[in-house]
Design a protein around this motif. Structure first.
Motif, PDB file in Angstrom:
ATOM      1  N   LEU A 168       8.349   3.597   6.721  1.00  0.00           N
ATOM      2  CA  LEU A 168       7.120   3.417   5.952  1.00  0.00           C
ATOM      3  C   LEU A 168       7.273   2.384   4.854  1.00  0.00           C
ATOM      4  O   LEU A 168       6.389   1.565   4.632  1.00  0.00           O
ATOM      5  N   ILE A 169       8.374   2.463   4.111  1.00  0.00           N
ATOM      6  CA  ILE A 169       8.615   1.580   2.969  1.00  0.00           C
ATOM      7  C   ILE A 169      10.024   0.998   3.091  1.00  0.00           C
ATOM      8  O   ILE A 169      10.979   1.766   3.256  1.00  0.00           O
ATOM      9  N   PRO A 170      10.198  -0.316   3.023  1.00  0.00           N
ATOM     10  CA  PRO A 170       9.120  -1.312   2.998  1.00  0.00           C
ATOM     11  C   PRO A 170       8.363  -1.342   4.321  1.00  0.00           C
ATOM     12  O   PRO A 170       8.959  -1.148   5.378  1.00  0.00           O
ATOM     13  N   ALA A 171       7.063  -1.547   4.243  1.00  0.00           N
ATOM     14  CA  ALA A 171       6.228  -1.515   5.439  1.00  0.00           C
ATOM     15  C   ALA A 171       6.627  -2.630   6.389  1.00  0.00           C
ATOM     16  O   ALA A 171       6.838  -3.768   5.975  1.00  0.00           O
ATOM     17  N   LYS A 172       6.737  -2.250   7.648  1.00  0.00           N
ATOM     18  CA  LYS A 172       7.069  -3.245   8.674  1.00  0.00           C
ATOM     19  C   LYS A 172       5.791  -3.749   9.318  1.00  0.00           C
ATOM     20  O   LYS A 172       5.107  -3.011  10.023  1.00  0.00           O
TER      21      LYS A 172
END
Length: 295
Positions: free
Chosen positions: A193-197
């Protein structure tokens, strides 16, 4: 050797158990239909959002001005694993498979010298991983009393993740859930989720030809930042819905197997009971005949 009374009691006990497993199978089948419809309906929205993020991502070559949820902290030293499992058991390997995937990934990260933290969603996952990682739990979400999952529940979980990220508690966040494929097939899945891909362009996207030109207000960066926040909640909600459908599918399959096994056990115990009863009758007849001959 069991007596006839013991065999009768065991047969009655297994019959009572079969009634319970049959009832649970029927309840799971009824709930599965609604859960499957919800999970299926959520997929196009999440996929369309990914497509929109691809479009915006192409328009912003320089990511310095966008949300830190997209670019991250620049490090990957601390990992937050959001493990989403069921609140109840009796669902075959549903909870165990998700916990196993999270455990294996956590051990791999630890072997690389990373720091691992857990945000537990669901009682069974917290119990399964407690022995190895209880000291690494940072929070736990209890959905035991929730009858109908809504986007607000996913938004609450996303809020906890955002708060931890803003406090500098982790660098990378990954959710673990089970993707529903069929009643007998659920796929444990890990999604960062974070960092968003931002999904990469696929061959289908490249061959689709030029897209329509859109203008975003107030700016591409701000719109993308808003979508990233919304996308976290959306992916969590999708994971919760996929989990619900997978749970009921696994429970339905497990209870069907348990009902069949109970039926087979009843047949074996009934056969054993009849054989022993016949042997007792034969023994009594032999004793009567032997007694009569002795007179």
């Amino acid at each position: 050797m069991l007596s006839l009374k013991d065999l009768r009691n065991r047969i009655s006990s297994v019959k009572a158990t079969r009634k319970i497993t049959k009832a649970m199978q029927m309840v799971a089948a009824a709930k599965l239909r609604r859960a499957q419809e919800s999970a299926t309906a959520a997929r196009p929205y999440a996929e369309r959002m990914d497509h929109l993020m691809v479009s915006l991502g192409r328009r912003i070559p320089d990511k310095r001005g966008v949300s830190p949820l997209l670019v991250g902290t620049g490090k990957d030293d601390v990992h937050l694993l959001v493990v989403m499992t069921g609140e109840r058991g009796l669902a075959g390997g549903f909870n165990a498979n998700i916990s196993k995937l999270a455990r294996n990934n956590a051990q791999q990260l630890l072997s690389q010298g990373k720091t691992v933290k857990f945000l537990m969603v669901g009682r069974k996952g917290a119990e399964a991983l407690r022995r190895d990682f209880e000291d690494r739990y940072v929070d736990r979400v209890d959905l035991r009393g929730v009858r109908q999952l809504t986007f607000a529940h996913a938004d609450d979980i996303a809020g906890k993740i955002f708060a931890l990220f803003e406090a500098g508690e982790f660098d990378v966040a990954t959710i673990y859930f089970s993707r529903f494929k069929s009643v007998i097939s659920q796929i444990p899945t890990a999604l960062q989720l974070i960092p968003a891909k931002i999904p990469e362009d696929t061959d289908a996207d490249k061959s689709a030809g030029p897209e329509a030109v859109h203008e975003y207000e107030p700016s591409d960066e701000e719109v993308l930042g808003y979508l990233i926040n919304l996308n976290v909640s959306t992916q969590i909600f999708r994971g919760l819905l996929e989990n619900a459908a997978s749970f009921y599918g696994a429970q339905m399959s497990a209870m069907d197997s348990a009902t069949r096994n109970a039926g087979e056990m009843i047949d074996k115990l009934t056969l054993q009971y009849n054989r022993q009863r016949q042997a007792n009758i034969t023994k009594e007849l032999i004793e009567i005949i032997s007694g009569a001959e002795a007179l």
